[in-house]
Design an enzyme around this catalytic site. Structure first.
Site, PDB file in Angstrom:
ATOM      1  N   PHE A   1      -0.640  21.222   6.784  1.00 30.00           N
ATOM      2  CA  PHE A   1       0.126  20.000   6.523  1.00 30.00           C
ATOM      3  C   PHE A   1       1.212  20.199   5.466  1.00 30.00           C
ATOM      4  O   PHE A   1       1.943  19.261   5.150  1.00 30.00           O
ATOM      5  CB  PHE A   1      -0.815  18.854   6.105  1.00 30.00           C
ATOM      6  CG  PHE A   1      -1.630  19.107   4.853  1.00 30.00           C
ATOM      7  CD1 PHE A   1      -1.083  18.928   3.587  1.00 30.00           C
ATOM      8  CD2 PHE A   1      -2.958  19.499   4.947  1.00 30.00           C
ATOM      9  CE1 PHE A   1      -1.831  19.147   2.439  1.00 30.00           C
ATOM     10  CE2 PHE A   1      -3.721  19.729   3.800  1.00 30.00           C
ATOM     11  CZ  PHE A   1      -3.145  19.548   2.545  1.00 30.00           C
TER      12      PHE A   1
ATOM     13  N   ARG B   1      -7.665   8.803 -10.940  1.00 33.50           N
ATOM     14  CA  ARG B   1      -8.148   9.252  -9.622  1.00 33.50           C
ATOM     15  C   ARG B   1      -9.067   8.190  -9.015  1.00 33.50           C
ATOM     16  O   ARG B   1      -9.064   7.956  -7.812  1.00 33.50           O
ATOM     17  CB  ARG B   1      -8.907  10.568  -9.750  1.00 33.50           C
ATOM     18  CG  ARG B   1      -8.067  11.745 -10.213  1.00 33.50           C
ATOM     19  CD  ARG B   1      -7.247  12.365  -9.144  1.00 33.50           C
ATOM     20  NE  ARG B   1      -8.022  13.004  -8.118  1.00 33.50           N
ATOM     21  CZ  ARG B   1      -7.478  13.750  -7.147  1.00 33.50           C
ATOM     22  NH1 ARG B   1      -6.159  13.912  -7.091  1.00 33.50           N
ATOM     23  NH2 ARG B   1      -8.227  14.295  -6.222  1.00 33.50           N
TER      24      ARG B   1
ATOM     25  N   THR C   1      -8.259  10.502  -0.815  1.00 31.99           N
ATOM     26  CA  THR C   1      -6.966  11.006  -0.327  1.00 31.99           C
ATOM     27  C   THR C   1      -6.512  10.293   0.945  1.00 31.99           C
ATOM     28  O   THR C   1      -5.342   9.922   1.066  1.00 31.99           O
ATOM     29  CB  THR C   1      -7.077  12.527  -0.046  1.00 31.99           C
ATOM     30  OG1 THR C   1      -7.494  13.181  -1.247  1.00 31.99           O
ATOM     31  CG2 THR C   1      -5.764  13.093   0.435  1.00 31.99           C
TER      32      THR C   1
ATOM     33  N   ARG D   1      -4.966   3.332  -2.836  1.00 29.72           N
ATOM     34  CA  ARG D   1      -4.764   3.842  -1.473  1.00 29.72           C
ATOM     35  C   ARG D   1      -5.488   2.987  -0.439  1.00 29.72           C
ATOM     36  O   ARG D   1      -4.990   2.778   0.667  1.00 29.72           O
ATOM     37  CB  ARG D   1      -5.228   5.296  -1.403  1.00 29.72           C
ATOM     38  CG  ARG D   1      -4.301   6.255  -2.158  1.00 29.72           C
ATOM     39  CD  ARG D   1      -4.975   7.574  -2.439  1.00 29.72           C
ATOM     40  NE  ARG D   1      -4.064   8.621  -2.870  1.00 29.72           N
ATOM     41  CZ  ARG D   1      -4.459   9.818  -3.296  1.00 29.72           C
ATOM     42  NH1 ARG D   1      -5.754  10.110  -3.347  1.00 29.72           N
ATOM     43  NH2 ARG D   1      -3.573  10.714  -3.677  1.00 29.72           N
TER      44      ARG D   1
ATOM     45  N   HIS E   1       0.266  10.056  -6.214  1.00 24.89           N
ATOM     46  CA  HIS E   1      -0.338  11.326  -6.637  1.00 24.89           C
ATOM     47  C   HIS E   1      -0.915  11.121  -8.029  1.00 24.89           C
ATOM     48  O   HIS E   1      -0.296  10.452  -8.863  1.00 24.89           O
ATOM     49  CB  HIS E   1       0.715  12.433  -6.707  1.00 24.89           C
ATOM     50  CG  HIS E   1       0.215  13.652  -7.439  1.00 24.89           C
ATOM     51  ND1 HIS E   1      -0.535  14.624  -6.816  1.00 24.89           N
ATOM     52  CD2 HIS E   1       0.295  14.016  -8.749  1.00 24.89           C
ATOM     53  CE1 HIS E   1      -0.869  15.537  -7.708  1.00 24.89           C
ATOM     54  NE2 HIS E   1      -0.385  15.198  -8.891  1.00 24.89           N
TER      55      HIS E   1
ATOM     56  N   GLU F   1       1.276  20.078 -14.287  1.00 21.62           N
ATOM     57  CA  GLU F   1       2.170  19.208 -13.516  1.00 21.62           C
ATOM     58  C   GLU F   1       3.137  18.441 -14.428  1.00 21.62           C
ATOM     59  O   GLU F   1       4.293  18.219 -14.060  1.00 21.62           O
ATOM     60  CB  GLU F   1       1.333  18.224 -12.691  1.00 21.62           C
ATOM     61  CG  GLU F   1       0.533  18.927 -11.599  1.00 21.62           C
ATOM     62  CD  GLU F   1      -0.438  18.007 -10.883  1.00 21.62           C
ATOM     63  OE1 GLU F   1      -0.519  16.800 -11.228  1.00 21.62           O
ATOM     64  OE2 GLU F   1      -1.128  18.489  -9.964  1.00 21.62           O
TER      65      GLU F   1
END
Ligand code: IDP
Ligand code: MG
Length: 144
Positions: free
Chosen positions: A63, A91, A97, A108, A125, A136
């Protein structure tokens, strides 16, 4: 008795789907409502090079190319979010996800869905560990 902990910082990205669907405010409301602090915020279009570094762990996944193209499809909003245990806490706010499977009540789960590309368009994210956050944040907010 547990000892006091230092606050952490995490990288949150509002992905192009969140920006295109005008969900910035809704996501920020959830982060701020939880009590975390947004200490930096910028909207801009990512570059292929920085996404290659950001998503290095996924480079061999089937992906990967689709994910990078999606992340380049419009601007993202990058946030530095601060608070005690914010890496794990965000998170948890974000949820699983795959937005189809993410629990209702999560970002989400409430705001994302499958648009025909599997779990790719999932609104946000969030760094998955304190070490990932440091790595990051240096990509998105160098030197901060
Ligand atoms: P995470 O964002 O919950 O940490 P990762 O496994 O690190 O999930 O995957 C990074 C991103 O890649 C996901 O947020 C999602 O946008 C995308 N992604 C993950 N798995 C798939 C897949 O099977 N098909 C398409 N996109 C995927
Ligand atoms: Mg990840």
């Amino acid at each position: 008795m547990s000892s006091p902990t230092a606050p952490e910082r995490t990288l949150v990205l509002l992905k192009p789907d969140a920006v295109a669907r005008n969900l910035r405010g809704e996501v920020l409301r959830r982060i701020e409502g939880k009590g975390y602090t947004v200490v930096e915020m910028v909207q801009r279009t990512a570059t292929r090079d920085e996404l290659a570094v950001h998503y290095a762990e996924h480079r061999e996944k089937p992906f990967y190319e689709g994910l990078v193209d999606f992340m380049l499809s419009g601007p993202v909003v990058a946030l530095v979010v601060e608070g005690h245990q914010v890496v794990q806490g965000f998170r948890s706010l974000a949820g699983a996800t795959d937005p189809t499977k993410a629990a209702p009540g999560t970002i989400r789960g409430d705001l994302g869905r499958d648009w025909g590309n599997g779990p790719q368009e999932n609104i946000v994210h969030g760094s998955d560990s304190v070490e990932s956050a440091v790595r990051e944040l240096e990509i998105w907010f160098p030197g901060s």
